[in-house]
Write an enzyme that holds these catalytic residues in place. Structure first.
Site, PDB file in Angstrom:
ATOM      1  N   GLY A  91     103.057  21.856 114.963  1.00 22.23           N
ATOM      2  CA  GLY A  91     102.795  21.523 113.560  1.00 22.23           C
ATOM      3  C   GLY A  91     103.979  21.883 112.672  1.00 22.23           C
ATOM      4  O   GLY A  91     104.685  22.867 112.915  1.00 22.23           O
ATOM      5  N   ARG A 135      94.918  32.194 110.188  1.00 21.13           N
ATOM      6  CA  ARG A 135      94.891  33.405 109.355  1.00 21.13           C
ATOM      7  C   ARG A 135      94.010  33.221 108.116  1.00 21.13           C
ATOM      8  O   ARG A 135      93.536  34.212 107.555  1.00 21.13           O
ATOM      9  CB  ARG A 135      96.303  33.770 108.890  1.00 21.13           C
ATOM     10  CG  ARG A 135      97.171  34.289 109.995  1.00 21.13           C
ATOM     11  CD  ARG A 135      98.436  34.910 109.419  1.00 21.13           C
ATOM     12  NE  ARG A 135      99.036  35.822 110.374  1.00 21.13           N
ATOM     13  CZ  ARG A 135      99.867  35.459 111.324  1.00 21.13           C
ATOM     14  NH1 ARG A 135     100.209  34.200 111.434  1.00 21.13           N
ATOM     15  NH2 ARG A 135     100.359  36.340 112.168  1.00 21.13           N
ATOM     16  N   LYS A 153     103.761  23.077 109.805  1.00 23.19           N
ATOM     17  CA  LYS A 153     103.528  24.275 108.975  1.00 23.19           C
ATOM     18  C   LYS A 153     104.506  25.372 109.395  1.00 23.19           C
ATOM     19  O   LYS A 153     105.080  26.056 108.567  1.00 23.19           O
ATOM     20  CB  LYS A 153     102.095  24.791 109.086  1.00 23.19           C
ATOM     21  CG  LYS A 153     101.876  25.978 108.143  1.00 23.19           C
ATOM     22  CD  LYS A 153     100.507  26.552 108.237  1.00 23.19           C
ATOM     23  CE  LYS A 153     100.319  27.414 109.431  1.00 23.19           C
ATOM     24  NZ  LYS A 153     101.032  28.719 109.379  1.00 23.19           N
ATOM     25  N   LEU A 178      90.882  27.684 116.575  1.00 24.14           N
ATOM     26  CA  LEU A 178      91.289  26.308 116.251  1.00 24.14           C
ATOM     27  C   LEU A 178      90.685  25.818 114.941  1.00 24.14           C
ATOM     28  O   LEU A 178      89.533  26.116 114.626  1.00 24.14           O
ATOM     29  CB  LEU A 178      90.876  25.376 117.391  1.00 24.14           C
ATOM     30  CG  LEU A 178      91.446  25.712 118.769  1.00 24.14           C
ATOM     31  CD1 LEU A 178      90.981  24.687 119.805  1.00 24.14           C
ATOM     32  CD2 LEU A 178      92.973  25.788 118.744  1.00 24.14           C
ATOM     33  N   HIS A 179      91.488  25.070 114.191  1.00 20.07           N
ATOM     34  CA  HIS A 179      91.030  24.459 112.943  1.00 20.07           C
ATOM     35  C   HIS A 179      91.514  23.008 112.938  1.00 20.07           C
ATOM     36  O   HIS A 179      92.150  22.558 113.905  1.00 20.07           O
ATOM     37  CB  HIS A 179      91.556  25.245 111.740  1.00 20.07           C
ATOM     38  CG  HIS A 179      93.036  25.508 111.819  1.00 20.07           C
ATOM     39  ND1 HIS A 179      93.978  24.503 111.705  1.00 20.07           N
ATOM     40  CD2 HIS A 179      93.730  26.650 112.029  1.00 20.07           C
ATOM     41  CE1 HIS A 179      95.182  25.023 111.818  1.00 20.07           C
ATOM     42  NE2 HIS A 179      95.069  26.319 112.032  1.00 20.07           N
ATOM     43  N   GLY A 214      93.920  21.598 111.597  1.00 24.00           N
ATOM     44  CA  GLY A 214      95.361  21.436 111.826  1.00 24.00           C
ATOM     45  C   GLY A 214      95.643  21.291 113.315  1.00 24.00           C
ATOM     46  O   GLY A 214      96.332  20.369 113.756  1.00 24.00           O
ATOM     47  N   HIS A 215      95.067  22.214 114.131  1.00 23.17           N
ATOM     48  CA  HIS A 215      95.262  22.117 115.588  1.00 23.17           C
ATOM     49  C   HIS A 215      94.673  20.811 116.109  1.00 23.17           C
ATOM     50  O   HIS A 215      95.259  20.157 116.973  1.00 23.17           O
ATOM     51  CB  HIS A 215      94.514  23.248 116.313  1.00 23.17           C
ATOM     52  CG  HIS A 215      95.035  24.613 116.024  1.00 23.17           C
ATOM     53  ND1 HIS A 215      94.303  25.557 115.351  1.00 23.17           N
ATOM     54  CD2 HIS A 215      96.209  25.210 116.338  1.00 23.17           C
ATOM     55  CE1 HIS A 215      94.995  26.681 115.267  1.00 23.17           C
ATOM     56  NE2 HIS A 215      96.161  26.498 115.841  1.00 23.17           N
TER      57      HIS A 215
END
Ligand code: PAF
Length: 282
Positions: free
Chosen positions: A149, A189, A151, A33-34, A36-37
């Site tokens: 998202g 990634r 993305k 997780l980052h 964004g999540h």
């Protein structure tokens, strides 16, 4: 924090909340997780009484074994991040066997051509795998809303299409792309890149922004050629595709129409890592 790894425990737990008329939001993830999540999780927390975050690296959506093997996995760190946001978040982290019951295989889907372009063209079977896992997660959690998202914009359109074609009662909520300081779209990634390349990969977003500024005055074909040239000159990033497409149908634009929304889509390799991004142009 409640962490479930089996549907037989998760389903009655969620039913008890649904019986009390509590709304449920689902955030499907593959972990690592980052921010964004976490922005999806925060949106889900704002809009629902109960939030389920699924963490499952789905083997059927990987077209390359090596990519699946190298996909970052760190459940303990993921749980700590979620716990910091809200200790009432519910996590569903099943095993491959729990999900696929010994038969690791995708269903076959028709997504009205949305799966035939871009990621679908370059990653064989990818969207059948995504449709399969998202269908299984939606069925297990039966949320009011599920969060994805932008993305992965093509994935988002495909999931909306799947829900529409199957007449499923879930609202699919799109969430904006979160970016690193140099502009690189956040992705699990990115962790596999060296810091230098990670900074250099900001070039992807800069190129998308330049394409956007050209879109008002130049033809799509001209912009596609220009972007190809930019990447030929770049020694670190290798372009796989750049397309300007209709946001709804994902078909490449031939002649711009004023009432349509267009987006630029890009896939690039950096140090063997595949990165994707997109930007609305009008
Ligand atoms: O976007 C992702 O992380 C995955 O494709 C998803 C939606 C969690 C399905 O495995």
């Amino acid at each position: 924090m409640q962490v479930f790894d089996q549907k037989k425990d998760l389903i009655p737990f969620l039913s008890s909340h649904k019986d009390e008329n509590r709304s449920v939001g689902l955030v499907p993830t593959m972990g690592a997780l980052h921010q964004g999540h976490l922005s999806l999780v925060r949106a889900a927390l704002d809009q629902n009484d109960v939030v389920v975050v699924s963490i499952f690296v789905n083997p059927t959506q990987f077209d390359k074994k090596d990519d699946l093997k190298k996909y970052p996995r760190n459940l303990d760190e993921d749980l700590a991040l979620l716990n910091d946001i809200d200790k009432d978040i519910v996590v569903f982290a099943p095993s491959v066997n729990e999900i696929y019951n010994g038969k690791v295989q995708s269903e076959s889907y028709q997504f009205d051509g949305l799966d035939q372009v871009m990621e679908g063209k370059f990653r064989e079977g990818h969207f059948d795998g995504v449709g399969t896992i998202v269908g299984l997660l939606l069925a297990a959690v039966s949320p009011d809303k599920a969060y994805f998202g932008e993305k992965d914009f093509q994935q988002l359109q495909i999931i909306k299409k799947m829900v529409q074609l199957k007449g499923l009662p879930y609202e699919i909520v799109p969430c904006p792309i979160e970016r690193e300081p140099h502009g690189l779209a956040m992705s699990s990634r990115n962790e596999r890149l060296s810091q230098t390349t990670r900074n250099e990969a900001g070039f992807i977003y800069k190129t998308l922004q330049a394409a956007k500024s050209k879109f008002g005055t130049e033809s799509a074909n001209h912009i596609v050629d220009w972007v190809n040239d930019q990447f030929v000159k770049n020694e670190v990033l290798e372009l796989e595709y750049f397309e300007i497409s209709d946001e709804e149908t994902l078909t490449p634009v031939s002649e711009k129409q004023t009432y349509k929304k267009y987006r630029a889509f890009i896939a690039v390799y950096a140090e063997g890592v595949r990165l994707i991004d997109n930007l609305r142009l009008n």
